[in-house]
Design an enzyme around this catalytic site. Sequence first.
Site, PDB file in Angstrom:
ATOM      1  N   TYR A  16       0.810  -1.213   0.000  1.00 41.22           N
ATOM      2  CA  TYR A  16       0.000   0.000   0.000  1.00 41.22           C
ATOM      3  C   TYR A  16       0.844   1.265   0.000  1.00 41.22           C
ATOM      4  O   TYR A  16       0.342   2.353  -0.256  1.00 41.22           O
ATOM      5  CB  TYR A  16      -0.977   0.016   1.194  1.00 41.22           C
ATOM      6  CG  TYR A  16      -2.024  -1.082   1.155  1.00 41.22           C
ATOM      7  CD1 TYR A  16      -1.935  -2.128   0.253  1.00 41.22           C
ATOM      8  CD2 TYR A  16      -3.106  -1.077   2.014  1.00 41.22           C
ATOM      9  CE1 TYR A  16      -2.872  -3.143   0.211  1.00 41.22           C
ATOM     10  CE2 TYR A  16      -4.062  -2.078   1.990  1.00 41.22           C
ATOM     11  CZ  TYR A  16      -3.937  -3.117   1.078  1.00 41.22           C
ATOM     12  OH  TYR A  16      -4.861  -4.113   1.043  1.00 41.22           O
ATOM     13  N   LYS A  76       3.482 -15.442   3.156  1.00 36.78           N
ATOM     14  CA  LYS A  76       3.450 -16.257   1.928  1.00 36.78           C
ATOM     15  C   LYS A  76       4.899 -16.604   1.610  1.00 36.78           C
ATOM     16  O   LYS A  76       5.435 -16.281   0.545  1.00 36.78           O
ATOM     17  CB  LYS A  76       2.761 -15.448   0.804  1.00 36.78           C
ATOM     18  CG  LYS A  76       2.470 -16.229  -0.457  1.00 36.78           C
ATOM     19  CD  LYS A  76       1.379 -17.269  -0.308  1.00 36.78           C
ATOM     20  CE  LYS A  76       1.222 -18.070  -1.604  1.00 36.78           C
ATOM     21  NZ  LYS A  76       0.338 -19.236  -1.445  1.00 36.78           N
ATOM     22  N   ASP A  81      -2.992 -18.161   2.483  1.00 35.34           N
ATOM     23  CA  ASP A  81      -4.148 -18.840   1.879  1.00 35.34           C
ATOM     24  C   ASP A  81      -4.722 -19.862   2.853  1.00 35.34           C
ATOM     25  O   ASP A  81      -5.937 -20.002   2.998  1.00 35.34           O
ATOM     26  CB  ASP A  81      -3.782 -19.461   0.518  1.00 35.34           C
ATOM     27  CG  ASP A  81      -2.441 -20.181   0.514  1.00 35.34           C
ATOM     28  OD1 ASP A  81      -1.731 -20.154   1.535  1.00 35.34           O
ATOM     29  OD2 ASP A  81      -2.098 -20.782  -0.527  1.00 35.34           O
ATOM     30  N   ASP A 103      -5.333  -6.597   5.910  1.00 29.97           N
ATOM     31  CA  ASP A 103      -6.526  -5.909   5.394  1.00 29.97           C
ATOM     32  C   ASP A 103      -7.577  -6.951   5.012  1.00 29.97           C
ATOM     33  O   ASP A 103      -8.747  -6.872   5.417  1.00 29.97           O
ATOM     34  CB  ASP A 103      -6.125  -5.061   4.176  1.00 29.97           C
ATOM     35  CG  ASP A 103      -7.260  -4.193   3.663  1.00 29.97           C
ATOM     36  OD1 ASP A 103      -8.213  -3.942   4.422  1.00 29.97           O
ATOM     37  OD2 ASP A 103      -7.186  -3.761   2.497  1.00 29.97           O
ATOM     38  N   ASP A 135     -11.180  -8.305   7.344  1.00 25.55           N
ATOM     39  CA  ASP A 135     -12.574  -8.275   6.862  1.00 25.55           C
ATOM     40  C   ASP A 135     -13.212  -9.657   7.014  1.00 25.55           C
ATOM     41  O   ASP A 135     -14.376  -9.778   7.412  1.00 25.55           O
ATOM     42  CB  ASP A 135     -12.639  -7.866   5.374  1.00 25.55           C
ATOM     43  CG  ASP A 135     -12.888  -6.367   5.197  1.00 25.55           C
ATOM     44  OD1 ASP A 135     -12.444  -5.605   6.077  1.00 25.55           O
ATOM     45  OD2 ASP A 135     -13.512  -5.977   4.191  1.00 25.55           O
TER      46      ASP A 135
HETATM   47  C1  IPM Z   1      -9.124  -0.663   6.118  1.00 30.01           C
HETATM   48  C2  IPM Z   1      -9.550  -0.101   4.795  1.00 30.01           C
HETATM   49  C3  IPM Z   1      -8.434   0.767   4.243  1.00 30.01           C
HETATM   50  C4  IPM Z   1      -7.196  -0.103   4.149  1.00 30.01           C
HETATM   51  C5  IPM Z   1      -8.733   1.442   2.912  1.00 30.01           C
HETATM   52  C6  IPM Z   1      -9.976   2.294   2.990  1.00 30.01           C
HETATM   53  C7  IPM Z   1      -7.567   2.236   2.378  1.00 30.01           C
HETATM   54  O1  IPM Z   1      -9.892  -1.130   3.932  1.00 30.01           O
HETATM   55  O2  IPM Z   1      -8.851   0.138   7.033  1.00 30.01           O
HETATM   56  O3  IPM Z   1      -9.050  -1.879   6.246  1.00 30.01           O
HETATM   57  O4  IPM Z   1      -7.052  -0.850   3.191  1.00 30.01           O
HETATM   58  O5  IPM Z   1      -6.380  -0.063   5.045  1.00 30.01           O
HETATM   59 MG    MG Z   2      -9.934  -3.027   4.850  1.00 33.93          MG
END
Ligand code: IPM
Ligand code: MG
Length: 370
Positions: free
Chosen positions: A154, A203, A235, A259, A263
């Site tokens: 990133y 990985k 994975d 990231d 989620d």
């Molecule tokens: C998170 C979000 C951010 C990230 C985005 C919005 C840049 O997805 O905080 O997880 O990838 O860090």
């Molecule tokens: Mg995120």
Amino acid sequence: MIREGERKMNYNITTIPGDGIGPEIVREACKVMDKVGVVFGHHFQYTEVLMGGCSIDAYGVPLTEETLETARKSDSVLLGAVGGNVGNSRWYDVAPNLRPEAGLLAIRKGLNLFANIRPAYLYKELAEACPLKKEIIGDGFDMVIMRELTGGLYFGERHTEEVDGVMTAVDTLTYNENEIRRIAVKAFDIAMKRRKSVISVDKANVLDSSRLWRKVVEEVAKDYPEVTLTHMLVDNCAMQLVMNPGQFDVILTENMFGDILSDEASMITGSIGMLSSASMNESKFGLYEPSHGSAPDIAGKDIANPIATILSAAMMLRYSFDLDAEANAIEAAVQQVLTEGYRTGDIYSEGCEKVGCSRMGDLIAERITK
Ligand code: IPM
Ligand code: MG
């Protein structure tokens, strides 16, 4: 009156409501903190600033120097969410470094917030909302994802160009040993306060950055003989999270893997609306925000779930201000409201009482006690 041994202090907090549901959820978190202030005798002073799409509208950029400076000078930062529908041409038909999300990446980098702590805990009351089968949920799970936040893909050099008539995009993934070491130390420190297990996710069967990651994490582990270290490929980890989530205590991983996995972990807690997070630097300074986004489709309707932001405020009290009793009071109030059957729409199940964002904030604030 301040009694012996009791602390009564002022804390300066920068609030960044941001876009979409951000302002609604930050309002509820402040409501709960104000109640904590009354009950425990603290004063929380807020300075509100713009970031993300609203900052683009006001100043033409997602993060201004002034906003960064205000945040830097405060004791900690509380953030709602930034960003909108990608169909919003005002915010998205511009260079990537001028989009709302770029403001978030820039403030993380600007404040050196390299350690992102994302707890994923299944409340028994929300087992119905968890998409996993009962036999997989078992006794539930309680994990913390420690995500490296200011390195890796990133933040690497990137560009898009035509090479021999073919459009080619390049992103670079770089980690140096110091960046790996400092996040690993944070992960092991947290593991020492928990069940003393770190699963480091990489990985290493493909990437050089992962092989260095593994080597440095193993060096750090030598300083923590009580902590069990296991390596897991990313994975496989994605699979294990939905197959046996109870096995995880602390997951230590790099920026992009964290990231994605966070989620996934949030979804199995029932709703991404429950997941708090803290992003910290080397000292006790942190930026606290829910793990979810700005949900523009439900903004302004008073139906968002403020719990992730309220729990992020609890993390602020614990990690930045050492106010453990106060943080516990917030977590207990959230637990109590869930036990009593109040739910926002995202975590609603039959027999519960559906409430909106601001009523949820009221209910939690009312239950804050010493
Ligand atoms: C998170 C979000 C951010 C990230 C985005 C919005 C840049 O997805 O905080 O997880 O990838 O860090
Ligand atoms: Mg995120």
